[in-house]
Enzyme design. Structure first.
Site, short mmCIF file in Angstrom:
data_model
loop_
_atom_site.label_atom_id
_atom_site.label_comp_id
_atom_site.label_asym_id
_atom_site.label_seq_id
_atom_site.Cartn_x
_atom_site.Cartn_y
_atom_site.Cartn_z
N ALA A 64 7.55 -5.59 -7.18
CA ALA A 64 7.14 -4.29 -7.70
C ALA A 64 8.27 -3.29 -7.41
O ALA A 64 9.09 -3.51 -6.53
CB ALA A 64 5.85 -3.85 -7.02
N GLY A 103 5.93 -9.30 -6.36
CA GLY A 103 5.37 -9.29 -7.71
C GLY A 103 6.11 -10.24 -8.63
O GLY A 103 5.54 -10.75 -9.60
N GLU A 106 4.60 -13.44 -8.21
CA GLU A 106 3.26 -13.38 -8.81
C GLU A 106 3.32 -13.48 -10.33
O GLU A 106 2.48 -14.11 -10.96
CB GLU A 106 2.54 -12.11 -8.36
CG GLU A 106 2.21 -12.16 -6.86
CD GLU A 106 1.70 -10.85 -6.33
OE1 GLU A 106 2.44 -9.84 -6.36
OE2 GLU A 106 0.55 -10.83 -5.86
N GLU A 126 6.15 -9.01 0.91
CA GLU A 126 5.36 -7.78 1.00
C GLU A 126 5.03 -7.40 2.44
O GLU A 126 4.94 -6.23 2.77
CB GLU A 126 4.06 -7.91 0.20
CG GLU A 126 4.23 -7.91 -1.30
CD GLU A 126 4.44 -9.30 -1.88
OE1 GLU A 126 4.88 -10.22 -1.14
OE2 GLU A 126 4.18 -9.46 -3.09
N1 T1G Z 1 12.07 -1.95 -5.87
C1 T1G Z 1 12.97 -0.95 -6.09
N2 T1G Z 1 14.29 -1.06 -5.76
C2 T1G Z 1 14.70 -2.20 -5.20
C3 T1G Z 1 13.82 -3.28 -4.95
C4 T1G Z 1 12.45 -3.11 -5.31
N3 T1G Z 1 11.54 -4.10 -5.14
N4 T1G Z 1 14.54 -4.28 -4.36
C5 T1G Z 1 15.80 -3.84 -4.27
N5 T1G Z 1 15.91 -2.60 -4.77
C6 T1G Z 1 17.13 -1.81 -4.87
C7 T1G Z 1 17.68 -1.45 -3.50
O1 T1G Z 1 17.07 -0.28 -3.02
C8 T1G Z 1 19.16 -1.25 -3.81
O2 T1G Z 1 19.27 0.01 -4.44
C9 T1G Z 1 19.42 -2.30 -4.90
O3 T1G Z 1 18.13 -2.63 -5.46
C10 T1G Z 1 20.05 -3.57 -4.34
O4 T1G Z 1 19.20 -3.99 -3.27
C11 T1G Z 1 2.27 -6.11 -5.99
C12 T1G Z 1 3.46 -4.73 -4.07
C13 T1G Z 1 16.14 -8.45 -3.95
C14 T1G Z 1 16.85 -9.69 -1.89
O5 T1G Z 1 10.20 -6.59 -1.07
O6 T1G Z 1 14.62 -7.99 -0.65
O7 T1G Z 1 6.05 -6.75 -5.13
O8 T1G Z 1 20.79 1.09 -2.71
O9 T1G Z 1 20.95 -3.76 -1.48
O10 T1G Z 1 21.14 -7.22 -0.56
O11 T1G Z 1 2.68 -7.95 -4.68
O12 T1G Z 1 16.82 -6.05 -2.51
O13 T1G Z 1 21.76 0.02 -4.78
O14 T1G Z 1 20.41 2.15 -4.97
O15 T1G Z 1 18.79 -4.99 -1.06
O16 T1G Z 1 21.42 -8.21 -2.93
C15 T1G Z 1 8.32 -6.97 -3.00
C16 T1G Z 1 12.89 -6.16 -1.83
C17 T1G Z 1 8.01 -5.57 -3.41
C18 T1G Z 1 12.04 -7.29 -2.38
C19 T1G Z 1 18.43 -8.17 -3.08
N6 T1G Z 1 9.73 -7.23 -3.15
N7 T1G Z 1 14.29 -6.33 -2.16
O17 T1G Z 1 19.16 -7.95 -1.89
O18 T1G Z 1 20.54 -5.95 -2.64
S1 T1G Z 1 6.31 -5.18 -3.14
C20 T1G Z 1 10.58 -7.00 -2.12
C21 T1G Z 1 15.06 -7.23 -1.49
C22 T1G Z 1 5.47 -6.12 -4.30
C23 T1G Z 1 3.35 -6.86 -5.27
C24 T1G Z 1 3.98 -6.10 -4.18
C25 T1G Z 1 16.52 -7.23 -1.83
C26 T1G Z 1 16.96 -8.41 -2.70
P1 T1G Z 1 20.66 0.88 -4.21
P2 T1G Z 1 19.87 -4.64 -1.98
P3 T1G Z 1 20.66 -7.37 -1.96
#
Ligand code: T1G
Length: 686
Positions: A64, A103, A106, A126
């Site tokens: 998400a 997500g 999912e 999450e």
């Molecule tokens: N949403 C918005 N921005 C995101 C994002 C996300 N999920 N993931 C990364 N970014 C942005 C981050 O802020 C950065 O921005 C850029 O992307 C590169 O990220 C309903 C509720 C995918 C492994 O928790 O683990 O789904 O600083 O520096 O080291 O069940 O990003 O460049 O402006 O981390 O190559 C669940 C979180 C959400 C994954 C990549 N998903 N992200 O790592 O790059 S909750 C997560 C990561 C959800 C549902 C629920 C990592 C990555 P900027 P980065 P990276």
């Protein structure tokens, strides 16, 4: 690029639905709307017999869009998107590369089939955001991958490889070669298969599950459940999949998700997700500044720090020349590095080849001149300014033009060290935390003359060696250790006033710290920073050191330790405290409340953090939080000292410190910034 991140194209009778939403194809509103639109269009199109959902750029949906959290919801909800995909009357194949997380995983579970590149990963991170998979993942995950694997994924938040996913049935086929081509071919293979394998309808793996697996998992992973509420909620919702029908299970999931989302821990963790990423930005340095090329790193000193620092670069495939004064020290240091790698290999986290590969990049040397071939030289010797100045003077004459000269000092003045060189613009502090090959935090200390591209290089290198780097200004102890000073000072004064080491430590551990001030001193070494003169006894630590009670490594420090390093209160320490009370003329002790311990140790840390901010020694309050979470284990679910100060309220912090002012003594002074925030009702971090 059009604003609409979702597009589609036909490959014969297979419809490809593309997401092109950099940087990580987060499932923002436009993506969700586009996915529903395209699934409905494909379903209605008689010329389409199967669908592939794929993503452009570096990864399949990474979850998400976290930046939407806390904002008014925009339809469709992600659970509805997943349900819509699953309900499609034609087979939908997820083509996974990169990291299908949260997500994203999912969405993949809503598809009828999943194919993935061998390099792909899938996960439910999450829990790291204080949440749980809220789009049906807690119910579809156990049905497709089995409850044990789903439980592990959701509670630990750790991703699994495509191979593990395939072994569990979460991925139907591992693709070697062109992902899209093979995904389309797979879609052709399954296009006439009926009934469609809908994850929500697959019950064989969640029937007759022994409920004991949940208690066993929790017992084995008890640490994860201490303090954080999300792990328990993840366990309960995964367990629910084995106890109730899908529609009830998703309702339970939704309830628990909303509970978590509205709670303080999720907000703190989501704050920290962005805080960690913001730390890599250097204020006032243009993105166009390029890093210097670092092909070889030199490390001076093969002790605990030098060896640990070297391992970071070796593990990242960067050759290291490590220099020592004598062969024994060199052999001891390289031997410990090899032993560390072999221990990692025994845990299955490295192969024997990788160990040899890393050690093969190491060039031990007794010849200081060998550092002349290095692009970055890191000094990691004895914490003494004269020694460091002597080394940097020599380096100035040996290092090649453009080499970066770094000190691993924990406290000392980088400007003073730089002043002995003719190239102060190439000098920077790289403060690694011990054990340097494990701890993620790196303080990058910016000297007055440190060049921008040196900072850019340090930040880029930090990412490459998987560290979280924070820019710090030059001051005694930089950010983390500078805030440690008032905490330790007050903790020891509390002992004289009547508290015990165990009481002070207990308050900190209950707060969520991995250990309290005295447990930490015993672990790190009570003798760190000791003047080594046993006749000079000015405080409790001096007295302990004089008796060689240097901590766990000596079997005694503030606590006594048994052969398994289990601590117990020490009569010797109690006697030393008594002696000091007598010396200070403290004739009576008093009952000290836990709240006072918080105010005297944690509130004074916040005050110091505010001073660091107002002096410009940290770029932003959230950087201070990153330092304390990664450097000292501050509980992420409290967001870091400055975020926590906002949760307490700067005004409450000021009141608490005023209550303690008399006991804080005349060395204490209020941060003006803290007073201003308190008065204006402003916050540090939001
Ligand atoms: N949403 C918005 N921005 C995101 C994002 C996300 N999920 N993931 C990364 N970014 C942005 C981050 O802020 C950065 O921005 C850029 O992307 C590169 O990220 C309903 C509720 C995918 C492994 O928790 O683990 O789904 O600083 O520096 O080291 O069940 O990003 O460049 O402006 O981390 O190559 C669940 C979180 C959400 C994954 C990549 N998903 N992200 O790592 O790059 S909750 C997560 C990561 C959800 C549902 C629920 C990592 C990555 P900027 P980065 P990276």
């Amino acid at each position: 690029m059009s604003d609409d991140p979702i597009s589609s194209e036909n490959h014969g009778d297979v419809r490809i639905i593309w997401s092109d939403n950099p940087p990580v194809n987060a499932l923002g509103a436009a993506v969700r709307q586009g996915l529903v639109r395209e699934i409905e269009a494909a379903e209605a199109d008689d010329g389409v017999n199967a669908v592939v959902i794929a993503c452009k750029g570096r990864t399949f949906f990474a979850g998400a869009d976290i930046s939407e959290f806390g904002k008014p919801p925009v339809m469709p909800w992600l659970p509805d998107v997943v349900d819509r995909i699953e309900a499609c009357t034609k087979p939908v194949v997820a083509a996974i590369h990169g990291t299908a997380l949260g997500g994203g995983c999912e969405i993949a579970l809503g598809c009828h089939y999943r194919v993935a590149l061998g390099s792909a990963k899938l996960g439910f991170p999450e829990v790291n955001l204080g949440l749980l998979p809220g789009a049906g993942g807690t119910q579809r995950g156990p049905r497709v991958a089995g409850p044990e694997l789903a439980l592990q994924m959701a509670v630990t938040g750790k991703p699994i490889s495509a191979q593990v996913a395939a072994g569990a049935g979460l991925v139907d086929k591992i693709i070697e070669g062109d992902l899209l081509e093979h995904a389309v071919a797979y879609a052709h293979e399954v296009k006439d298969t009926r009934p469609l394998p809908r994850s929500s309808e697959r019950n064989e793996r969640i029937e007759n599950v022994d409920p004991a697996i949940f208690d066993e998992f929790k017992k084995k992973n008890a640490k994860l459940f201490r303090g954080d509420v999300a792990p328990q909620a993840n366990l309960e919702t995964i367990k629910a999949a084995t106890e109730m029908p899908f529609d009830k299970g998703v309702m339970f999931e939704r309830t628990k998700f909303m509970e978590l989302m509205s709670g303080p821990q999720a907000r703190a963790r989501q704050y920290f997700f962005f805080a960690e990423r913001k730390a890599s930005k250097i204020d006032g340095v243009d993105d166009s500044v390029a890093p210097r090329e670092i092909k070889r790193v030199g490390v001076i000193g093969a002790g605990t720090m030098g060896g640990g620092i070297s391992m970071n670069f070796l593990s990242a495939g960067i050759p290291v020349t490590i220099v020592e004064m004598n062969q024994d020290a060199l052999d001891r240091g390289t031997g410990i590095m090899r032993k560390n790698y072999e221990a990692t290999a025994r845990k299955g986290r490295m192969t024997a080849e990788q160990v040899e590969g890393a050690m093969g990049l190491l060039k031990p040397s007794l010849n200081f001149d060998d550092l002349g071939e290095c692009d970055l030289i890191i000094e990691a010797v004895y914490e003494n300014m004269d020694v460091k100045k002597e080394i940097f003077t020599k380096l100035d004459g040996i290092a090649k033009q453009g080499a970066i000269l770094a000190s691993n000092t924990s406290y000392l003045d980088i400007n003073e060290i730089a002043s002995v060189t003719k190239r102060p613009e190439d000098v920077v502090g790289l403060h690694f935390f011990s054990p340097a090959n494990i701890m993620k935090l790196l303080e990058v200390v910016r000297g007055d003359k440190t060049a921008d591209d040196v900072l850019v290089t340090a930040m880029a290198l930090a990412k490459k060696i998987r560290k979280v780097a924070v820019i710090a200004g030059v001051c005694y102890g930089f950010i983390g250790n500078r805030m440690l000073i008032p905490r330790q000072l007050e903790a020891e004064k509390l002992l004289l006033e009547g508290a015990t080491p165990a009481q002070v430590d207990k308050v900190h551990v209950e707060f969520g710290m991995p250990m309290g001030p005295f447990q930490m001193a015993d672990l790190a070494g009570v003798d760190i920073g000791w003047h080594r003169d046993p006749s000079r006894i000015e405080n409790i630590r001096d007295a302990l050191c004089a008796k060689e009670r240097w901590g766990q490594k000596k079997g005694a420090g503030f606590y006594d330790y048994d052969e398994n390093r289990r601590p117990s209160p020490s009569d010797v320490t109690a006697g030393i405290i008594e002696e000091f009370r007598a010396k200070k003329g403290i004739t009576e002790t008093r009952e000290i409340s836990d709240q006072e311990i918080v105010e005297r140790t944690l509130y004074t840390m916040v005050n110091e953090g505010a001073k660091i901010l107002e002096e410009g020694k940290a770029q932003r309050a959230s950087d201070i939080d990153v330092v304390w979470i990664y450097g000292y284990g501050w509980p992420v679910y409290r967001g870091g000292p400055m975020y926590w100060a906002d949760s307490e309220g700067p005004d409450k912090i000021v009141e608490g410190l005023k209550r303690q002012q008399e006991r804080l003594g005349d060395t204490f002074s209020f941060s003006q910034l803290l007073l201003d925030k308190a008065e204006k009702g402003e916050k540090f971090t939001r």
